[in-house]
Each structure stands twice: as C-alpha cells, then as structure tokens.
Design an enzyme around this catalytic site. Sequence first.
Site, PDB file in Angstrom:
ATOM      1  N   LYS A 266       0.835  -1.196   0.000  1.00  0.00           N
ATOM      2  CA  LYS A 266       0.000   0.000   0.000  1.00  0.00           C
ATOM      3  C   LYS A 266       0.869   1.244   0.000  1.00  0.00           C
ATOM      4  O   LYS A 266       2.019   1.203   0.424  1.00  0.00           O
ATOM      5  CB  LYS A 266      -0.869   0.042   1.268  1.00  0.00           C
ATOM      6  CG  LYS A 266      -2.013  -0.935   1.291  1.00  0.00           C
ATOM      7  CD  LYS A 266      -2.825  -0.737   2.567  1.00  0.00           C
ATOM      8  CE  LYS A 266      -3.963  -1.739   2.650  1.00  0.00           C
ATOM      9  NZ  LYS A 266      -4.951  -1.605   1.579  1.00  0.00           N
ATOM     10  N   ARG A 340     -10.366 -11.197   1.446  1.00  0.00           N
ATOM     11  CA  ARG A 340     -11.251 -12.207   0.838  1.00  0.00           C
ATOM     12  C   ARG A 340     -10.589 -13.586   0.848  1.00  0.00           C
ATOM     13  O   ARG A 340     -11.282 -14.595   0.855  1.00  0.00           O
ATOM     14  CB  ARG A 340     -11.647 -11.759  -0.573  1.00  0.00           C
ATOM     15  CG  ARG A 340     -10.510 -11.674  -1.537  1.00  0.00           C
ATOM     16  CD  ARG A 340     -10.841 -10.826  -2.752  1.00  0.00           C
ATOM     17  NE  ARG A 340     -10.839  -9.390  -2.458  1.00  0.00           N
ATOM     18  CZ  ARG A 340     -11.032  -8.443  -3.377  1.00  0.00           C
ATOM     19  NH1 ARG A 340     -11.266  -8.769  -4.627  1.00  0.00           N
ATOM     20  NH2 ARG A 340     -11.001  -7.168  -3.037  1.00  0.00           N
TER      21      ARG A 340
END
Length: 487
Positions: A266, A340
């Site tokens: 990130k 996920r």
Amino acid sequence: MDIRFAERPPPEAPLLAVGMWRDGRPTPALAALDAGGGIMAAVAHSRFRGGEGEVLALAVPPGLAAGRVLLVGLGVESAFDDARAARLGGAVMAAALEAGGQRLSVCLDLDGNAAAHLALGMSLRLWRPPPDLRSRPAEDEWEPPEEVVIAAADPAAAAASWRRLDHLADGVLLARDLVAEPGNRLGPEDFADHALALPGLGCEVDILDEDAIGEEGLGLLAAVGRGSARPPRLVTVSWSGGGADAPVTALVGKGITFDTGGISLKRGDDMWEMKADMAGAAACLGAVRALAGMAAPVNVAAVLPLAENMPAGGAMRPGDVLYSCSGRTVEVTDTDAEGRLVLADAIAWAGARLAPARIIDIATLTGAVVTALGRHRAGLFTADNALAERLLRAGEAVDEPLWRLPLSDAHDEALTSEVADLRNAAWGRVPDALHAARFLQHFVPPRVAWAHLDIAGTALAEEDWALGPKGPTGFGVRLLAAACGAV
Ligand code: BES
Ligand code: MN
Ligand code: ZN
C-alpha cells in the site's frame, strides 16, 4: 462508574440532566424543577430548541435543587425509540464530561426500557483508547462521573433491562479496545489470547496454530500469514445457549491485525489505519461475548481468521496459486486483496466443521464500499432475502444501518484466471466491493444461508459521534447481537 435507577433521583445531585421536547414542552421533571420559570426564560434567550441531542448547560441560581442543570433536547416525541434513547445517553455523557463533576442525576422521564438504553449510550460514550498507551494522562483527560442515577418510571424494570444491555456494552467496548490496539501490540497470537481471556462466560474457545491451519487445508489463510514473522491463527469461540438442536449461526470476521498490502504494498499515507483491519473479527468476538453474557438462548460461533499481511521473505507473490480449504485454487493477482482470501477459507472451514444454518461474515474488506456508501452505512451482500430483511431490520433498530448491494455472477468474468479456478482481484486496482463479495460466494457451502457485511467505512469514526469519540466504533457488535435475536 456506577449506574443506578430510581423513581426520584437525589435532588441534591450537583449535576442534573432534564429534558425538553422539540416542540418546546418541558418534561414533568423539568417543569417541577422550574416552578419559578427561570429556566424556561433562559431557554427563550438561547439557541436551544430541544432538538435531539442538543444540550444547554445552565448554572441555576441558588435555591433551586441542583447545582448545575444540563437541559437535554429529546427531539420530536412521536418517533422516540431505543436507538434514540441510547444516542441521548451519549449526548448527556459528553456534556457531563465537559461539565465535570462526580455525581450525575438524569431525569428525562423515560420508561424503564428507554432508561436502560440511555445507560447503554452513556457507557459507550465514555470509551477511551487503552490508557497504558501513554506514560501520563492526556491533558484533556476526562474523569468519568463516579455515580449516575437515572430516573425511570419503573426502576426495577430498568435495572433488569440494563443488566442485559450492560453485557452488550461490554461486547462493544471489547471490540473497540481490540481495534484501538496498535499492530505492534496485537498480532494474530495476541488476538487469540484476548479470546482465551474472555472471562468465564461459558464460551468454548478453540485455536488452530499455523501447523493445524496447514493440516486443515486452509491454504489461503496460511499464505496470507506467511509474510509475517507472527504466524496466523484460526480462532473459534462458540456460545451454545440454544441447546443441541438449535441452528448454529457462524459469524466469520476478518482478522488482519495489520494490512501493509503485502508485496502489492500500500501507499504510506493513511496506512496506519490498517491496524483496524481486524475490526470484523473484533465485532464477532464482541457479539459472542455479549450473547454469552446475556445467556441468550441461541447457538453462535465466531470464526476468526487472524493473520498479519506483511511483505517479508515468506510472503505470497502476485501470480502465486494457492489451494483453498474448499479445494478451489486461487491465483493471487493482488496480495492486497488478502481479506477475501482469509475469509474464503474461514467460510468454507466453518461450513464443513460447524454445520451452520447460516454464515454472516463481516470485514473491513474494500475501499470501494467507503466510496459507495460513506462512513455511516455498511454494505450488505446476500442472495437470501429473509436474511437480508433480518439484518437490515437489526441494523435500523440499533443504529448500525446497512445498505444492500448487488451480488451477481456478472462479476465471474472478472474473477476468471488463466491458470487457476479463480483470481482474487479483478483487473488491476478497480473499485471492487462487488467482486470481493462474489468471490466469497464461491466458498459458501451449498444450502447455507450467507450474508457478507463490508464495514470498511464504519469501523473507524472520523469525528466524535453520539456513542463514542473519534476512532474505533465497534460497529457490528450490536447489529450481530440483534440479528441473533438478543436485543
Ligand atoms: N483492508 C483493505 C480495505 C480497506 C480500505 C479497509 C480502506 C478500510 C479502509 C483491503 O484489504 C484492501 O486492501 N482492499 C483493496 C482491494 C484491491 C487491492 C483489489 C482495496 O479496496 O483497495
Ligand atoms: Mn488489503
Ligand atoms: Zn485488508
């Protein structure tokens, strides 16, 4: 802080909260206090209108009962509900902290149930980040009142209702405490220790370490955890208050104790917020704690995949293909779509091991849901209309509102891999809350009702709000407890 209920709180309390409706009507306690009309005269010269949550602090002249009066706006009388009572409790507490003082009497002329929800709001508004993160108290540190007495038409009913809601408050506060912990103090194992430390409420706690995670075939959770020096865990906390034959609800919570993005690193700005990437797991733990404390007649199990998403030598790489617990293989096209992955394994594992009637997962899953819904509503995805209805209604009732978003096989094309059964992210960094939800659906066992809650926007408050300060909200605890039928 000690909370009591009484028909008539001590009139000599140095701080006294009384209420006025939005149409300018004082409640009976205010009318009685203001026999001389001085308070209403002061109101007439102020901006105070009695709107919900407005507070006017008045120093009343000697001779009147209390030392200081907090005039509390109750809003419009017609739509008064539990959620409003809780918000008013928050407003009273914020004003009381501002005013200072050790003893507070609250006389808003509420019935027992509303008075208990008022107490809930007061307790939640008091929350602060763990104090041991500072070497000395902050300069603006507030002293909570030592004693709060809340007027209720039926004090015994209020106290009984509060005994239940007090557990709900504990669940919310636990979730906030965990979310507030910085990543250095809370890795997967530390989180698991917090689950183990749940006081003897009759829950069963089961922890899979990294070896057991491998043996159980949770290849996605294992892969996400491998980039960190701190190994992953799968924690199950069960409360079986419903007896052997009652259906089990599995609450699966994303527990990424810190999300750097992994090799798909990130950007630095705001990365610190990713210490809150375990807010889903914290909400599940808080909900089970609340349900167990209330001895709710239901069977629930929090299933918490815990891992730290770091870019160290063992980290998964873009292009890696992983074996999931369900048997499906997944090509990792973006290591930052780690939530996920761990959820998919935990959902499939819970489906196989716990035989749940329904699975509700909750996760700070996508930035896209923040863009779509903002910071006051969480995304709800489900193919089951009855479960949707139940969750939407629970969310409205406790002020943790949801907004249903589409779950569609139209996204399968974007999740198609050239080499594996599925890929974990759509083309590049596109807004993909809908893809993430569809990805998870592939791991839900047949004939199990399933709903997915994306709380990326609601886990942290950007400003002080009705039930807490800026920071962790505990969003989901009250919602899940209500959806399980407890509130
Ligand atoms: N934990 C983040 C999602 C998130 C973003 C939560 C902002 C709270 C605030 C998640 O793991 C993530 O990184 N999602 C990516 C997915 C993308 C790489 C496909 C996102 O939403 O950008
Ligand atoms: Mn991520
Ligand atoms: Zn994440």
